[in-house]
Design an enzyme around this catalytic site. Structure first.
Site, PDB file in Angstrom:
ATOM      1  N   THR A 187      -4.454 -20.743 111.059  1.00  0.00           N
ATOM      2  CA  THR A 187      -3.668 -21.790 110.388  1.00  0.00           C
ATOM      3  C   THR A 187      -2.408 -21.176 109.813  1.00  0.00           C
ATOM      4  O   THR A 187      -2.334 -19.966 109.586  1.00  0.00           O
ATOM      5  CB  THR A 187      -4.462 -22.467 109.261  1.00  0.00           C
ATOM      6  OG1 THR A 187      -4.821 -21.468 108.319  1.00  0.00           O
ATOM      7  CG2 THR A 187      -5.683 -23.167 109.772  1.00  0.00           C
ATOM      8  N   GLU A 332      -7.656 -27.253 112.044  1.00  0.00           N
ATOM      9  CA  GLU A 332      -9.120 -27.290 111.906  1.00  0.00           C
ATOM     10  C   GLU A 332      -9.764 -28.446 112.667  1.00  0.00           C
ATOM     11  O   GLU A 332     -10.983 -28.518 112.771  1.00  0.00           O
ATOM     12  CB  GLU A 332      -9.496 -27.396 110.416  1.00  0.00           C
ATOM     13  CG  GLU A 332      -9.243 -26.141 109.598  1.00  0.00           C
ATOM     14  CD  GLU A 332      -7.847 -26.071 108.991  1.00  0.00           C
ATOM     15  OE1 GLU A 332      -6.935 -26.746 109.520  1.00  0.00           O
ATOM     16  OE2 GLU A 332      -7.669 -25.343 108.010  1.00  0.00           O
ATOM     17  N   LYS A 440      -0.749 -34.943  89.304  1.00  0.00           N
ATOM     18  CA  LYS A 440      -1.664 -35.771  88.524  1.00  0.00           C
ATOM     19  C   LYS A 440      -1.109 -35.869  87.110  1.00  0.00           C
ATOM     20  O   LYS A 440      -1.151 -34.917  86.343  1.00  0.00           O
ATOM     21  CB  LYS A 440      -3.062 -35.169  88.523  1.00  0.00           C
ATOM     22  CG  LYS A 440      -4.115 -36.216  88.342  1.00  0.00           C
ATOM     23  CD  LYS A 440      -5.488 -35.702  88.681  1.00  0.00           C
ATOM     24  CE  LYS A 440      -6.430 -36.883  88.809  1.00  0.00           C
ATOM     25  NZ  LYS A 440      -7.811 -36.452  88.817  1.00  0.00           N
ATOM     26  N   TRP A 445      -2.628 -40.351  89.882  1.00  0.00           N
ATOM     27  CA  TRP A 445      -1.905 -39.708  90.981  1.00  0.00           C
ATOM     28  C   TRP A 445      -0.462 -40.214  91.085  1.00  0.00           C
ATOM     29  O   TRP A 445      -0.210 -41.402  90.959  1.00  0.00           O
ATOM     30  CB  TRP A 445      -2.543 -40.025  92.339  1.00  0.00           C
ATOM     31  CG  TRP A 445      -3.956 -39.566  92.544  1.00  0.00           C
ATOM     32  CD1 TRP A 445      -5.036 -40.369  92.681  1.00  0.00           C
ATOM     33  CD2 TRP A 445      -4.429 -38.233  92.691  1.00  0.00           C
ATOM     34  NE1 TRP A 445      -6.158 -39.608  92.896  1.00  0.00           N
ATOM     35  CE2 TRP A 445      -5.811 -38.283  92.904  1.00  0.00           C
ATOM     36  CE3 TRP A 445      -3.825 -36.972  92.647  1.00  0.00           C
ATOM     37  CZ2 TRP A 445      -6.599 -37.158  93.079  1.00  0.00           C
ATOM     38  CZ3 TRP A 445      -4.601 -35.849  92.822  1.00  0.00           C
ATOM     39  CH2 TRP A 445      -5.977 -35.952  93.037  1.00  0.00           C
TER      40      TRP A 445
HETATM   41  P1  AMP Z   1      -1.591 -27.746 110.534  1.00  0.00           P
HETATM   42  O1  AMP Z   1      -3.002 -27.304 110.491  1.00  0.00           O
HETATM   43  O2  AMP Z   1      -0.615 -26.633 110.298  1.00  0.00           O
HETATM   44  O3  AMP Z   1      -1.291 -28.532 111.753  1.00  0.00           O
HETATM   45  O4  AMP Z   1      -1.338 -28.698 109.326  1.00  0.00           O
HETATM   46  C1  AMP Z   1      -2.161 -29.812 109.101  1.00  0.00           C
HETATM   47  C2  AMP Z   1      -1.631 -30.553 107.926  1.00  0.00           C
HETATM   48  O5  AMP Z   1      -0.332 -31.087 108.229  1.00  0.00           O
HETATM   49  C3  AMP Z   1      -2.456 -31.747 107.549  1.00  0.00           C
HETATM   50  O6  AMP Z   1      -3.558 -31.400 106.715  1.00  0.00           O
HETATM   51  C4  AMP Z   1      -1.455 -32.590 106.811  1.00  0.00           C
HETATM   52  O7  AMP Z   1      -1.292 -32.136 105.477  1.00  0.00           O
HETATM   53  C5  AMP Z   1      -0.184 -32.329 107.574  1.00  0.00           C
HETATM   54  N1  AMP Z   1       0.027 -33.365 108.570  1.00  0.00           N
HETATM   55  C6  AMP Z   1      -0.286 -33.355 109.870  1.00  0.00           C
HETATM   56  N2  AMP Z   1       0.085 -34.503 110.459  1.00  0.00           N
HETATM   57  C7  AMP Z   1       0.646 -35.258 109.502  1.00  0.00           C
HETATM   58  C8  AMP Z   1       1.219 -36.573 109.463  1.00  0.00           C
HETATM   59  N3  AMP Z   1       1.341 -37.328 110.540  1.00  0.00           N
HETATM   60  N4  AMP Z   1       1.671 -37.013 108.279  1.00  0.00           N
HETATM   61  C9  AMP Z   1       1.574 -36.269 107.157  1.00  0.00           C
HETATM   62  N5  AMP Z   1       1.064 -35.035 107.139  1.00  0.00           N
HETATM   63  C10 AMP Z   1       0.596 -34.539 108.288  1.00  0.00           C
END
Ligand code: AMP
Length: 543
Positions: A187, A332, A440, A445
């Site tokens: 990640t 994940e 918060k 929120w």
């Molecule tokens: P990654 O594992 O680097 O792909 O990041 C995943 C994270 O990106 C998610 O937990 C979200 O916080 C954010 N994310 C992915 N897709 C979106 C979306 N369409 N809108 C908002 N946040 C997103």
């Protein structure tokens, strides 16, 4: 019991075998790092993947060994997807945007035995090579004519095309257990060391079925798919596997991700479906807008990884007749979790109502079970109002990180996404914030994303980031960090007044700090944690 269905394990190599037999003449077109356009057919992909599988065996790679790739989207990378996983080894896609120390860390953490790299990454690989112990061999993904004349790599450097040429295409994909590992992706690691997510053959094939469905990415044999999303970031959202399953033509952009290059490729190859993060589409839309031209073939674009602004959805749909599929996922989750496609009763809604639906991240694809919970872990209703921590489970959701000493993440069998979301009665999920990032204030929120969206509407704002800053009375209050557009003289009072009537009074940030630039992480996202470290005491120290 007698008379039941066959036990046919779900394997990554079966996707390739299917593509070869049923869609052998379908094309794969790649813009190469060498500068030209390469094209061949699925049948050649399969033959070369088998040659490479023989080459890997010749290099001593055994089942379960990790093999790294540091490469753009292209046909050689695609060959490795199948050669490595299909032969039982684990494809470890490396993100070149990571810091060199992080790359070295994950290569050694994964114990990559071989690392394949695109020529553009030679300087990076040379820097990484000084810091790693695991790899025994590096392979430059090019032909003999383009091999580097000199290099400083301390271990053996081989040539990709030499390996292909010196091995036969006769190779039987081994009968692997579907639960063994197929690929590995770390990640982005906005905090601490990057963490490894290990996909299995079963999870990958199931994810491929689900992600290809009509209400998900909607892929078919009639599509020409351009994955702009990198193959080093969650397997390009699964599109290389999907193209094999459905027999779609694939177009790979290589390193050229600017608006002009993408547009030319989209038009030349008559792309129907593309996929990428919003920042990439900004460049593309700017280029097409400036040229006053349009898309002649593209009908759908998948936007994910970050929220898709409504202005972008509207521009794609109204100006260019390209439907936006807003999707949410995570490393994940392999990564697809939800995709925003309409239900029948929503088609007759007004454009504004439909845009508000498209601002959501959409509905769960079959296989992903989701829920939102409050601080005590109690499930919240799907009323479109209550927001809570988003939890997911399913056959392509991780159950723990690879070789991690940290506590394993699951809570009662559910994976906590770190996102905060609400879900409406139709099952449309909308991310309102991230729990690691949430504000918060007085027990309630505040959505930093909403605050940023409002700030971005101001004509003088280039970038807006809203963070939670410590506050003696309210515990936390929103603090707005702003990069102004060049030459603009915006001041704090003017910007804060801009919020009046646009958000609830108590949501209005208490202060604005003007900064020169925002720190960006390896996958192009703002490193909010770093900004929080710098500015979280703003209200405390200002007293
Ligand atoms: P990654 O594992 O680097 O792909 O990041 C995943 C994270 O990106 C998610 O937990 C979200 O916080 C954010 N994310 C992915 N897709 C979106 C979306 N369409 N809108 C908002 N946040 C997103």
């Amino acid at each position: 019991m007698e008379g039941l269905m066959m036990q046919q394990p779900l394997r990554v190599a079966s996707l390739l075998t299917h593509a070869e037999r049923h869609h052998g003449s379908q094309e794969i077109v790649s813009r190469r790092v060498e500068g030209d356009i390469h094209r061949y057919r699925f049948v050649e992909l399969a033959q070369r993947a088998r040659r490479m599988a023989n080459a890997l065996a010749g290099l001593g790679i055994k089942a379960g060994d990790r093999v790294g790739t540091l490469a753009w989207n292209g046909y050689r990378h695609m060959e490795l997807y199948f050669a490595v996983s299909g032969s039982g080894a684990v494809l470890h896609t490396l993100n070149p945007r990571l810091h060199v120390d992080q790359l070295a860390y994950i290569i050694d953490h994964a114990e990559d035995q071989v690392v394949f790299f695109d020529l553009t990454f030679l300087p990076l690989i040379e820097a990484v090579a000084q810091r790693v112990q695991s790899p025994k061999v590096f392979v430059a993904m090019t032909d003999r004519a383009h091999m580097p004349a000199t290099h400083t790599l301390p271990i053996m450097l081989l040539c990709y095309e030499d390996l292909i040429d010196s091995h036969t295409q006769v190779f039987d994909w081994p009968p692997l257990d579907e639960n063994c590992a197929s690929s590995l992706c770390y990640t982005s690691g906005t905090t601490g060391h990057p963490k490894g997510v290990l996909y299995s053959h079963r999870s990958t094939v199931l994810h491929t079925y689900a992600a290809a469905l009509p209400d998900a990415l909607n892929c078919s044999a009639r599509d020409v798919i351009l994955p702009v999303v990198p193959m080093f970031h969650v397997n390009a959202w699964g599109l290389p596997y999907i193209a094999c399953m459905v027999g779609a033509k694939l177009v790979f952009p290589g390193p050229a991700l600017d608006g002009k290059s993408l547009y030319e490729l989209i038009e030349a190859e008559q792309v129907t479906l593309s996929a990428g993060v919003p920042t990439v589409w900004q460049g593309l839309l700017r280029h097409v807008g400036e040229r006053g031209t349009t898309f002649t073939s593209m009908r759908r674009t998948v936007v994910g990884g970050a929220p898709c602004p409504t202005a972008m959805t509207a521009e794609f749909q109204e100006r260019y007749r390209v439907d936006v599929l807003h999707a949410w996922g995570m490393t994940e989750l392999s990564p697809v979790g939800t995709v925003c496609s309409f239900k029948a009763h929503q088609l007759s809604l007004s454009p504004q109502q439909r845009y508000s639906i498209q601002a959501t991240q959409g509905r769960a694809v079959f296989g992903i079970d989701m829920k939102i919970v409050d601080a005590d872990g109690s499930e919240l209703p799907w009323n479109g109002i209550s927001a809570g921590d988003l939890m997911v489970r399913g056959p392509w959701v991780t159950r723990g990180y690879f070789r991690s000493d940290d506590a394993q993440p699951l809570v009662d069998g559910w994976f906590p996404t770190g996102d905060v979301a609400k879900i409406d009665p139709d099952g449309f999920m909308q991310i309102t914030d991230r729990s690691k990032d949430v504000i918060k204030s007085g027990g309630e929120w505040i959505s930093s994303i909403d605050i940023e969206n409002v700030a971005c509407l101001h004509p003088d704002v280039a970038t807006a980031v809203c963070i939670a800053a410590k506050h003696p009375k309210w515990d936390e209050r929103p603090l707005l960090l702003i990069v102004k557009k060049p030459g603009r003289s915006l001041d704090s009072d003017e910007l804060l007044a801009f919020f009046d009537g646009r958000v609830a009074k108590w949501w209005r940030p208490d202060a604005v700090v003007f900064i020169d630039e925002v720190p960006i992480g390896a996958t192009g996202k703002v490193l909010k944690n770093r900004l929080r470290e710098l500015y979280q005491d703003h209200y405390v120290s200002a007293r």
